[in-house]
Design an enzyme around this catalytic site. Structure first.
Site, PDB file in Angstrom:
ATOM      1  N   THR A   1       0.868  -1.176   0.000  1.00 58.75           N
ATOM      2  CA  THR A   1       0.000   0.000   0.000  1.00 58.75           C
ATOM      3  C   THR A   1       0.905   1.225   0.000  1.00 58.75           C
ATOM      4  O   THR A   1       1.999   1.173   0.555  1.00 58.75           O
ATOM      5  CB  THR A   1      -0.844  -0.027   1.299  1.00 58.75           C
ATOM      6  OG1 THR A   1      -1.813  -1.046   1.161  1.00 58.75           O
ATOM      7  CG2 THR A   1      -1.507   1.293   1.603  1.00 58.75           C
TER       8      THR A   1
ATOM      9  N   ARG B   1     -14.643  -6.679   0.376  1.00 58.43           N
ATOM     10  CA  ARG B   1     -13.814  -6.313   1.539  1.00 58.43           C
ATOM     11  C   ARG B   1     -13.176  -4.929   1.347  1.00 58.43           C
ATOM     12  O   ARG B   1     -12.615  -4.638   0.303  1.00 58.43           O
ATOM     13  CB  ARG B   1     -12.722  -7.367   1.724  1.00 58.43           C
ATOM     14  CG  ARG B   1     -11.821  -7.139   2.944  1.00 58.43           C
ATOM     15  CD  ARG B   1     -10.554  -6.409   2.598  1.00 58.43           C
ATOM     16  NE  ARG B   1      -9.677  -6.249   3.761  1.00 58.43           N
ATOM     17  CZ  ARG B   1      -8.597  -5.477   3.777  1.00 58.43           C
ATOM     18  NH1 ARG B   1      -8.262  -4.796   2.713  1.00 58.43           N
ATOM     19  NH2 ARG B   1      -7.860  -5.397   4.854  1.00 58.43           N
TER      20      ARG B   1
ATOM     21  N   ASP C   1      -8.535  -0.439   5.821  1.00 56.53           N
ATOM     22  CA  ASP C   1      -8.463   0.824   6.561  1.00 56.53           C
ATOM     23  C   ASP C   1      -8.089   2.019   5.690  1.00 56.53           C
ATOM     24  O   ASP C   1      -8.417   3.159   6.015  1.00 56.53           O
ATOM     25  CB  ASP C   1      -7.423   0.711   7.690  1.00 56.53           C
ATOM     26  CG  ASP C   1      -6.036   0.408   7.131  1.00 56.53           C
ATOM     27  OD1 ASP C   1      -5.919  -0.532   6.316  1.00 56.53           O
ATOM     28  OD2 ASP C   1      -5.073   1.107   7.487  1.00 56.53           O
TER      29      ASP C   1
END
Ligand code: ASP
Length: 310
Positions: free
Chosen positions: A176, A204, A207
């Site tokens: 990420t 899904r 965060d």
């Protein structure tokens, strides 16, 4: 001299020294350096923290080494579903998108949501329709295809397992991406973009696009971008927790970030890290994993690019 600070990350995880070739390590560092320079150029010219974080993340999204944009991991259906968020610490404006397929630069779409819509968070087909209506660039599945990501997915696709790309040790592809910045006007901004977890299903969402969990910015305190096991970062409301420790308990950036990553996240079973900058230009880059792709630069000339624990 006007003050600015910028930090970026390309994911935290099981990055063990010696598992990656020197060439690959050099490639990662070069990519981090170029991303850093693209954001720094904005800040040097007196540009905004918001432009700097968007540009640095755009660069990382366009680099297949990282799990965002080109290089995003495969879902259980063999597609790419990307999440991103951006926040302006000056006015607490924020934009986020999730479950988006085919959009070349998800962070720019998140910024579009912030600036061109009344809303904060758009998901799935609706977010893609918003992208089309507002002229955001789409790319074909070929553009997002990456052989290493594909093999990661093949390894687990017939199972119920889903995984952080961080948890695969041998290929060294993690990541990420995120950026945080302070500009010379005293404004803070944060941006995070991700493909999420390999073999994820059921829509899904991690965060990264959730304001307060993976991404947060507030001029009163700090700007934060997280990386790690998203489910735990959501439960820990990690980015906002760092800000709260500063605002309500008067902790320094360093102390607040340390408390959250090395204590609170660990206590609930999460692993990962974050990058943070405050209004004075201080930077904190804590992680409780073996490594985190990270880099930072300050107007003082101080600069660092690292992967492993120091
Ligand atoms: N936090 C991200 C997620 O759970 C993954 C990552 O940081 O690489 O989607």
């Amino acid at each position: 001299m006007k003050m600015y600070s910028l930090a970026i990350h390309g994911g935290a995880g099981t990055l063990v020294k010696g598992l990656m070739t020197q060439e690959l390590e050099a490639e990662y560092k070069q990519a981090l350096n170029l991303a850093l320079e693209s954001g720094q150029a904005v800040l040097q010219q007196g540009g905004s923290a918001l432009d700097a974080v968007e540009l640095a993340v755009n660069f990382l999204e366009n680099t297949p080494l990282f799990n965002a944009g080109k290089g995003a991991v495969f879902t259980a259906e063999g597609t790419h579903e990307m999440d991103a968020a951006i926040m302006d610490g000056h006015n607490l404006k924020a934009g986020a998108i999730s479950l988006v397929t085919g959009v070349k630069n998800p962070i720019s779409l998140a910024r579009g949501v912030m600036e061109k819509s009344y809303h904060v968070f758009l998901a799935g087909e609706g977010a893609m329709e918003f992208a089309r209506q507002n002229g955001f660039e789409f790319a074909s599945p070929d553009y997002f295809y990456d052989e290493v990501r594909y093999q990661q997915w093949q390894g687990i696709k017939d199972s119920t397992t889903f995984q952080l790309d961080h948890s695969v040790k041998k290929d060294g592809k993690f990541g990420t991406v995120g950026a945080v910045a302070l500009d010379e006007h005293g404004n803070l901004a944060a941006a995070t973009s991700t493909g999420g977890m390999t073999n994820k299903k059921w829509g899904r969402v991690g965060d990264s696009p959730m304001i307060g969990a993976g991404t947060y910015a507030n001029n009163k305190t700090c700007a934060i971008s997280c990386t790690g096991s998203g489910e735990y970062f959501i439960r820990g409301v990690v980015a906002y927790d760092v800000s709260c420790l500063m605002e309500y308990k008067g902790l320094s950036l360093e102390a607040a970030a340390h408390e959250v990553i090395h204590k609170r996240v660990l206590d609930i079973g999460g692993d990962g890290g974050l990058i943070a900058v405050d209004g004075k230009g201080n930077i904190a880059l804590p992680f409780n994993t073996e490594g985190m792709y990270r880099a930072y630069v300050k107007s003082t000339g101080e600069k660092g690019i690292s992967i492993y624990k120091d």
